[in-house]
Design a protein around this motif. Structure first.
Motif, PDB file in Angstrom:
ATOM      1  N   GLY A  74       0.842  -1.113  -0.069  1.00  0.00           N
ATOM      2  CA  GLY A  74      -0.110   0.049   0.114  1.00  0.00           C
ATOM      3  C   GLY A  74       0.817   1.178  -0.124  1.00  0.00           C
ATOM      4  N   PHE A  75       2.221   1.065   0.387  1.00  0.00           N
ATOM      5  CA  PHE A  75       2.977   2.389   0.108  1.00  0.00           C
ATOM      6  C   PHE A  75       3.415   2.790  -1.314  1.00  0.00           C
ATOM      7  N   ILE A  76       3.804   3.803  -1.533  1.00  0.00           N
ATOM      8  CA  ILE A  76       3.936   4.297  -3.011  1.00  0.00           C
ATOM      9  C   ILE A  76       5.529   5.245  -2.880  1.00  0.00           C
ATOM     10  N   ASN A  77       6.546   4.415  -2.902  1.00  0.00           N
ATOM     11  CA  ASN A  77       7.694   4.996  -2.895  1.00  0.00           C
ATOM     12  C   ASN A  77       8.845   4.117  -3.376  1.00  0.00           C
ATOM     13  N   PHE A  78       9.922   4.453  -3.853  1.00  0.00           N
ATOM     14  CA  PHE A  78      11.000   3.822  -4.256  1.00  0.00           C
ATOM     15  C   PHE A  78      11.672   2.873  -3.278  1.00  0.00           C
ATOM     16  N   GLY A  79      11.710   3.374  -1.799  1.00  0.00           N
ATOM     17  CA  GLY A  79      12.159   2.752  -0.847  1.00  0.00           C
ATOM     18  C   GLY A  79      13.735   3.044  -0.379  1.00  0.00           C
ATOM     19  N   TYR A  80      14.056   2.740   0.705  1.00  0.00           N
ATOM     20  CA  TYR A  80      15.233   3.073   1.372  1.00  0.00           C
ATOM     21  C   TYR A  80      15.995   1.859   1.759  1.00  0.00           C
ATOM     22  N   TRP A  81      16.914   1.270   1.265  1.00  0.00           N
ATOM     23  CA  TRP A  81      17.466  -0.092   1.318  1.00  0.00           C
ATOM     24  C   TRP A  81      18.476  -0.733   1.925  1.00  0.00           C
ATOM     25  N   THR A  82      19.129   0.521   2.685  1.00  0.00           N
ATOM     26  CA  THR A  82      20.410   0.184   3.456  1.00  0.00           C
ATOM     27  C   THR A  82      20.140  -0.694   4.785  1.00  0.00           C
ATOM     28  N   GLY A  83      19.016  -0.831   5.437  1.00  0.00           N
ATOM     29  CA  GLY A  83      18.921  -1.511   6.635  1.00  0.00           C
ATOM     30  C   GLY A  83      18.440  -3.107   6.233  1.00  0.00           C
ATOM     31  N   LEU A  84      18.341  -3.285   5.151  1.00  0.00           N
ATOM     32  CA  LEU A  84      17.836  -4.834   4.863  1.00  0.00           C
ATOM     33  C   LEU A  84      18.756  -5.681   5.410  1.00  0.00           C
ATOM     34  N   PRO A  85      18.301  -6.866   6.188  1.00  0.00           N
ATOM     35  CA  PRO A  85      19.257  -8.004   6.662  1.00  0.00           C
ATOM     36  C   PRO A  85      19.511  -8.873   5.644  1.00  0.00           C
TER      37      PRO A  85
END
Length: 293
Positions: free
Chosen positions: A44-55
């Motif tokens: 339901g979000f609409i953004n490109f995302g910020y991915w640096t914190g993914l495990p």
């Protein structure tokens, strides 16, 4: 499926009159097309995302859960710029389904949180998605509300907001100077803070080139604002300590890798041109912050 609906043709009006202050293309994409349902987004979000914190290992396959986490983490990055947010009044400009508003309540203790959007369909979706929170007592801590209104005409009193944030919405604003002036007006004097994140052109020459590469800039969905001019507009409106932080190294490559790994997203190649635009110096993703005078 596309990252966004296919580029508009010459006969692509919205279903019925466009809401006030919204170009037809924006009205259609966030109305009948409901961009939040496009598979390139998730949850339901609409953004490109910020991915640096993914495990996990950096080269592992990215999942839908990672996609949702990246979108939430973009809000966490923005909201994390506010000092001691608990109990402070917050305004989300361009709130969409209001999921970022709920995250601001749940994880950061901002209260009340007001979600503002110019599209009546988005306000209706936000109220539906957050029905449980909205059903609570009006005077309860952590209350939430949603308002219909434009970024350049915020329907709130002067000095009524402690924390104003906007996540991947300002690329749609036709009147960024008007938004900057309204942000400065509604922020609490000396105490109010602003945090804004989205993608902007790096230079005026880049702004002229982007419509040739990316259809949303050509068909009227997005506006290729130049980042330095956005910062200048915030300063001219009276905000202090305006800072610009490029964060594209945590956005574009991982987003592109996610797109490449999803077979259902291979129908169109143009959504992956955002990485090309980043690598060739045309645009980047930015976090802008400022303080009320």
């Amino acid at each position: 499926m596309t990252q966004q609906p296919p580029p508009a043709g010459p006969a692509d009006p919205p279903d019925g009159p466009a809401p006030p202050d919204l170009p037809d293309r924006v009205a259609r994409v966030y109305g009948a097309d409901d961009l939040s349902t496009v598979p390139a987004f998730a949850g339901g979000f609409i953004n490109f995302g910020y991915w640096t914190g993914l495990p996990g290992p950096a080269d592992r396959k990215l999942t839908r859960a990672d996609r949702v986490r990246s979108e939430e983490d973009l809000y966490r990055l923005v909201l994390g710029t506010f000092d001691r947010p608990r109990g402070r009044t917050a305004l989300d400009v361009g709130c969409g389904r209001g999921l970022g508003c709920a995250l601001a309540l749940r994880e950061f203790g901002l209260a009340p949180v007001i979600g503002l959007d110019a599209h009546p369909d988005q306000i209706a979706r936000a109220r539906e998605a957050n029905a449980d929170l909205l059903a609570g007592p009006a005077d309860a801590p952590g209350r939430l509300e949603f308002l219909l209104g434009a970024a350049q005409r915020i329907p709130l009193p002067d000095g009524s907001v402690d924390c104003l944030f906007s996540v991947e919405a300002a690329q749609h604003f036709r009147d960024l100077s008007g938004f900057a002036q309204e942000a400065a007006r509604v922020l609490r004097p000396a105490k109010g803070r602003l945090a804004l994140t989205t993608f902007f052109a790096r230079t005026r020459a880049a702004a002229r080139a982007l419509p040739e590469l990316l259809p949303p800039f050509a068909d009227g969905l997005d506006v290729p604002h130049v980042v330095d001019e956005v910062a200048a507009a915030l300063t001219a409106a009276g905000l202090r300590e305006v800072r610009v932080r490029p964060i594209g190294d945590g956005v574009w490559e991982s987003y592109d890798r996610y797109m490449a790994q999803q077979p259902e997203l291979h129908d169109d190649e143009w959504p992956r041109r955002y990485l090309t635009a980043y690598e060739t110096g045309l645009l980047d993703y930015y976090l802008l912050t400022g303080a009320a005078a």
